[in-house]
Design a protein around this motif. Structure first.
Motif, PDB file in Angstrom:
ATOM      1  N   TRP A 124      21.365  72.270  43.594  1.00 33.12           N
ATOM      2  CA  TRP A 124      21.478  72.984  42.340  1.00 33.12           C
ATOM      3  C   TRP A 124      20.304  74.130  42.200  1.00 33.12           C
ATOM      4  O   TRP A 124      20.202  74.939  41.446  1.00 33.12           O
ATOM      5  N   ARG A 125      19.456  73.855  43.119  1.00 36.39           N
ATOM      6  CA  ARG A 125      18.333  74.821  43.165  1.00 36.39           C
ATOM      7  C   ARG A 125      18.662  76.134  43.818  1.00 36.39           C
ATOM      8  O   ARG A 125      18.115  77.166  43.468  1.00 36.39           O
ATOM      9  N   ARG A 171      20.703  79.438  43.903  1.00 35.59           N
ATOM     10  CA  ARG A 171      21.442  80.149  42.936  1.00 35.59           C
ATOM     11  C   ARG A 171      22.395  80.792  43.718  1.00 35.59           C
ATOM     12  O   ARG A 171      23.132  81.839  43.039  1.00 35.59           O
ATOM     13  N   ARG A 215      30.724  64.398  30.440  1.00 34.37           N
ATOM     14  CA  ARG A 215      29.838  63.159  31.009  1.00 34.37           C
ATOM     15  C   ARG A 215      30.602  63.192  32.417  1.00 34.37           C
ATOM     16  O   ARG A 215      31.615  63.066  32.621  1.00 34.37           O
ATOM     17  N   ASP A 243      28.361  66.086  27.466  1.00 35.13           N
ATOM     18  CA  ASP A 243      26.979  65.773  27.992  1.00 35.13           C
ATOM     19  C   ASP A 243      26.630  67.184  28.650  1.00 35.13           C
ATOM     20  O   ASP A 243      26.827  67.605  29.757  1.00 35.13           O
ATOM     21  N   ASP A 266      24.089  68.721  29.741  1.00 32.42           N
ATOM     22  CA  ASP A 266      23.355  68.915  30.885  1.00 32.42           C
ATOM     23  C   ASP A 266      23.764  67.952  31.945  1.00 32.42           C
ATOM     24  O   ASP A 266      23.490  67.833  33.292  1.00 32.42           O
ATOM     25  N   GLY A 267      24.883  67.118  31.696  1.00 34.83           N
ATOM     26  CA  GLY A 267      25.554  66.245  32.576  1.00 34.83           C
ATOM     27  C   GLY A 267      25.716  66.606  34.109  1.00 34.83           C
ATOM     28  O   GLY A 267      25.575  66.013  35.101  1.00 34.83           O
ATOM     29  N   GLU A 321      24.354  69.403  35.268  1.00 34.23           N
ATOM     30  CA  GLU A 321      23.461  70.824  35.423  1.00 34.23           C
ATOM     31  C   GLU A 321      22.460  70.542  36.707  1.00 34.23           C
ATOM     32  O   GLU A 321      22.166  71.551  37.385  1.00 34.23           O
ATOM     33  N   TYR A 322      22.165  69.205  37.179  1.00 28.00           N
ATOM     34  CA  TYR A 322      21.484  69.182  38.039  1.00 28.00           C
ATOM     35  C   TYR A 322      21.916  68.386  39.429  1.00 28.00           C
ATOM     36  O   TYR A 322      21.457  67.579  39.903  1.00 28.00           O
ATOM     37  N   THR A 323      23.379  68.466  39.427  1.00 26.29           N
ATOM     38  CA  THR A 323      24.176  67.603  40.412  1.00 26.29           C
ATOM     39  C   THR A 323      24.330  68.349  41.581  1.00 26.29           C
ATOM     40  O   THR A 323      24.191  69.690  41.546  1.00 26.29           O
ATOM     41  N   PHE A 341      22.991  76.956  33.200  1.00 30.02           N
ATOM     42  CA  PHE A 341      21.627  77.623  33.461  1.00 30.02           C
ATOM     43  C   PHE A 341      20.947  78.032  32.281  1.00 30.02           C
ATOM     44  O   PHE A 341      20.101  78.882  31.876  1.00 30.02           O
TER      45      PHE A 341
END
Lengths: 670, 670
Positions: free
Chosen positions: B326-327, B329, B515, B523, B525-526, B528-530, B537
């Motif tokens: 996820w980092r 872009r 979710r 959800d 941010d469900g 967002e960091y997967t 963003f």
């Protein structure tokens, strides 16, 4: 080097599990001496007495010593003195002779393991006479093991060590040798009670109470020789689900009769059965609320049923609304246990123990100590800890919890000089914890998680013990004869690992931020809009939960002075609990001198760096132990580092996106 | 009123499922007339011809008409003319006689159902002569049904209608009568191909291809009389997992031989078998990448094996990196299908159909049309839609997808006046969709979700049909003789329900915010960091994904002109896709004249209000239908309203906390 663990059978269990803190070598100081075991005939607990004999025979056989009569110049005498008093054991060193005596076989067994623990030092010191007694007679482990594998939680709910040692394939295991080995390990750390099934009692597990009693008796027979009494977790709805009644109302005469009859059958099958653990009206489990009764009504009805047999009811205080509306800021889960149970103080029967989690939420890496622990002076209270690392790395992360528990046990609810939590609960209750073992060859997934089980037992016996000393005890016993470098590295990896975990996970006591369901890994908003009552309320300006009495939920007011005042104000609240008690701007300056946002960034970078040092420490000594252990620890540390980086990056990015405040040191935030 | 659904047997299936769009009453206009069926002896597809006879016999028997000879003054003649040309059927009205003719029994069956659909109007109008032909010979449904229930996805992956109609208890059902009833419904909407197992092919399902062929033949025998060919989803690793080879390299001679032999056995068991569906190198499924081969290598090897039998390979283009960081872009999942497949245009064998999801992500409520659909002029391409409502309310929400599909089908990739998507794919490929039926008595969980299956079949036959007209068709057929108020209410509930769902869920094309795992409910941010590549963003200043070529991932550049330019700039990008293509400040002003943040608030309040009107609409007419249907729809609408409120509040609160910008109308945001 190769391991002494032997790969097991088709069920995945190791044929010979890791010896943990009882390797054969640990028995050398006893085993190479002349040992006399003096047991009068006809004593109670003959099976435990036999265990003492067997342990001594095995030790002397392995190390070249001998079992001798008391008149044959023994170096060590283990003597049962039924007329003695006290619940522990006495150690007398007189010249060349060490004598351990106790009134009961179980205490004598504990005394024997005390000598094992001391090793050569037990025999070397000056003459002396010491009495060793546990502060409490309730030193218990709860197993959240399911007989039938649960579709979501598996064989062991919140279990991170493989399958259950008790159950496999939907039934009690035929081969209970792992249970015997476990009981021996527990006896060596003084545990004397075990509840063998999950507090969330599903249909199959409920039946242990009735048509499963033969199986329960089989397990009890394996625990008994180690001085451990067996307990069951039971469902409050059992009169309906098992008894065919239409109600489980605790004031209903048929219900009371059913429980009395059931208790009679249980104790008929297991004469020394311990009692029942009950999770009632909690997270969907049935309870007395359905009938307009309170928890004292529920617990006392069960207590009446088990009283004739000296049984106990362990009634959990973990009661809260798990279907809360996240929009409703007036409801505070942290208040719930106190609100439900404090008014019932003095209402519980003499054989009810109210089991209170250490914090008001749910075994987070940092919580304030539950105010309920200080609010039940007329109730028997047990402190509940969680050895299984549900929220502390799930035994993939090396996290030694001894320091956390020690802090809790030493906390003085009414201020300096008043009784500690340990003293409060030891008065009439005791200590209980959720176990972390499974059929994993190392028992606990992460080999180092053995240290937590070890520390719990030892602290339950004596809560004033220093957790760092206990870590050394565990290392010394578990790695006998290991080079100092290895022992020092393991100590270094674990000693401050709890604080390390706190650094890279949830900041300043705010809690959760984990992936819903399995609770592993970061998800900052994972529980933010759920019914579970676990929120952080982060917005673009600040973060934290206002639990003050002045402007918040009033939870701080549940504490006696001085803590009520300390927690009430963001100025006096300790940094590590600030966000548990207060919603503050990101620019709020901590006692440490840094701002909240900078603290978040700093601790998350520092936490990862500390894990990197843990990895380095292991690599520097990994060649000093066996290959299997090296590989297992290496794999776990790699996952801990990966996970710590993920925590760091998600938490930092989340708060950077929300606050817009840059890291003062210009480090990379994604 | 009571329902005509009969509760079923112990397997939970209804003995008599809901008749959907083929109630007995719908056959009255035919059934009360004199009908002649003229079938020359010895025609192909005799089983389908027999179906035509059976349908006519059943209709006339139910409604008092009669089957007559062609010389006995029939009102309706159904005649097979093997010498005719064309893939459809011809309808001639000449005075009092209506004649439906076709070259093939399947087309004649389609013609019969055409008359059913028209009802009395078929017989009433002026004289005429019409040819009806589908735009494509590939009108297919994919079933994501598992033989063995999957631990997480259950019997049907992304299934919201109970168990599978094909499988139960780990095997193909003994009683396939539900499959026959389903095939009849499909024939009535023109579907001619069905793949009967999940594209995620697990171990048990893989074996359908080999030792399960008897079972496949049983299913094919039930589909065949309705003119439907059976397909299997297969695993690319089959040569290893089923064949015992050490590789599944598509260029390996043994692999090619294994597939050739396997195809021979498949067509030996099912002479009119359709072909294979393949999900390769996608979300963990095996594929040619493991051997350094590309997707053309993989598909063509299979194509060679099935070519002798006229078989097709349906090769999915849903290929992307599902373990993205996820980092990072620069990686954009939206680009993936185009990046993988556009360079392969012209490389695929003649009997390979590349199956392309309608959007570049995954069946979101709003996505741009996939640029890959316009990038394969030398390839047979099938458009893949999702009838099962994975991301559109999971058949708990009433969401009629006809308007969305119509928009996609009519979209002109190269600008006004150029071919539509429908024309592009119909040229050599066709239309496929994931089915939404199960063993639920109403087939589809939400009774109104039947309308989606109906509309898909009809649009696959003729993509220019108006989705609102199709809704009326479905309502009229499904609720024969219903009062106008009931029909109008159902139409009103469904007609704009897709836009309603969009309003209360993810805004402006940004997608997801569901979710994780089950994909139901909000959800934000469900994901967002997967690792799944599905991000929004959002930070304190703005939201959206920059997919421009100038400053973003370059995805916009995958479109031909004029769309490349339209999407490239936030100024020209359509509002409904703005956040798919651009990261903009919350204060960005849309073409609609409102800001992004105010649009989010407004649409979420409006969406809930529209669901409230749906509930009111149903309550005003619910007494006009049977009690079971009333209750089922009422329960679903209540859940839709609850869920819409949850979406509204979570999304609004999330963006309020992040932006700090208040609602211009001062409504409650928690």
């Amino acid at each position: 080097m190769t391991s002494d663990i032997v790969d097991g059978g088709p069920d995945g269990s190791a044929a010979v599990p890791h010896p943990a803190w009882l390797p054969t070598a640990a028995f050398a100081p006893i085993g190479r001496r002349r040992v006399a075991v003096v047991l009068p005939d006809g004593n109670d607990d003959a099976e435990v007495a036999a265990t003492v004999r067997r342990e001594v025979a095995a030790a002397t056989s392995a190390h070249g010593g001998s079992v001798v009569g008391p008149d044959e110049h023994p170096d060590l005498v283990l003597v049962l003195e039924p007329t003695a008093t006290g619940s522990g054991f006495r150690v007398v060193r007189d010249g060349d002779r060490l004598t351990v005596s106790a009134a009961r076989p179980t205490a004598l067994l504990h005394g024997l393991f005390h000598v094992v623990r001391l090793g050569e030092a037990a025999f070397d010191g000056p003459d002396g006479d010491e009495q060793h007694s546990p502060v409490s007679g309730l030193r218990m482990l709860n197993h959240w093991d399911n007989v039938a594998s649960h579709p979501r939680h598996g064989q062991v709910e919140r279990g991170y060590s493989g399958g259950s040692i008790f159950y496999a394939d939907g039934a009690v295991r035929t081969d209970l040798s792992r249970v015997a080995a476990y009981a021996r390990l527990l006896a060596a750390i003084g545990i004397d009670q075990v509840a063998i099934n999950n507090v969330n009692v599903a249909a199959r597990e409920a039946r242990l109470l009735t048509d499963g009693l033969d199986d329960v008796a089989r397990i009890a027979a394996v625990l008994r020789p180690y001085g451990i009494r067996t307990h069951l977790s039971v469902s409050f709805a059992s009169p309906i689900t098992l008894g065919g009644l239409t109600t489980s109302d605790p004031l209903d005469a048929d219900v009371r009769t059913w429980w009395r009859d059931t208790a009679a059958r249980v104790w008929g099958a297991v004469g020394d059965f311990g009692g029942f653990v009950v999770k009632a009206d909690s997270e969907g489990q049935p309870g007395p609320f359905a009938y307009g009764r309170d928890h004292a009504d529920g617990a006392n009805m069960l207590a009446e049923a088990v009283a004739p047999y000296g049984g106990l009811i362990h009634w959990r205080a973990f009661v809260y609304n798990h279907r809360q509306d996240w929009r409703d800021r007036s409801t505070d889960r942290a208040r719930a246990a106190f609100d439900h149970f404090a008014p019932l103080d003095g209402h519980f029967a003499e054989n009810v123990v109210v089991q209170v989690k250490h914090g008001p939420m749910d075994f987070q890496v940092r919580e304030p100590v539950s105010p309920l622990l200080a609010a039940l002076p007329r109730t028997r209270v047990a402190l509940e800890l969680q050895v299984t690392q549900e929220y502390t790395g799930q035994q993939r992360h090396a996290v030694y919890l001894g320091p956390e528990w020690s802090e809790i046990l030493r906390w003085q609810a009414r201020g300096d000089g008043t009784p500690t939590v340990a003293e409060d609960v030891a008065r009439a209750g005791g200590f209980t914890a959720v176990s972390n073992v499974g059929d994993d060859p190392y028992w606990t997934g992460h080999p180092f998680a053995q240290a937590n089980l070890y520390a719990f037992g030892r602290l339950a016996w004596d809560p004033t013990l220093d957790p760092s000393d206990l870590l050394d005890e565990w290392v010394t016993l578990t790695f006998p004869g290991a080079p100092a470098a290895l022992r020092e590295a393991i100590h270094a990896i674990l000693d401050e690992s709890w604080l390390t975990y706190e650094q890279y996970t949830t900041p300043l006591g705010v809690g959760f931020m984990v992936r819903p369901g399995h609770h592993y890994g970061p998800d900052v908003d994972g529980y933010e809009y759920t019914p579970w009552g676990t929120y952080h309320f982060a917005d673009r300006d600040g973060v934290g939960v206002d639990r003050s009495s002045a402007t918040g939920t009033g939870y701080a007011g549940q504490y006696p002075e001085p803590w009520r005042d300390v927690y009430e104000s963001a100025e006096s609240c300790p940094d590590e609990l600030l966000l548990f008690f207060h919603h503050v701007p990101y620019t709020h300056v901590l006692h440490s001198g840094t701002t909240v946002i900078q603290h978040i960034y700093d601790t998350h970078f520092a936490g990862v760096e500390r894990v990197e040092r843990m990895v380095e420490a292991w690599e520097s000594v990994a060649h000093l132990t066996d290959d299997d252990l090296t590989a297992r620890v290496r794999e776990r540390l790699a996952e801990q580092l990966r996970s710590a980086v993920e925590w760091r990056d998600q938490v930092n990015t989340y708060f950077w996106r929300k606050s817009g405040i840059a890291d003062a040191h210009g480090r990379v935030i994604h």
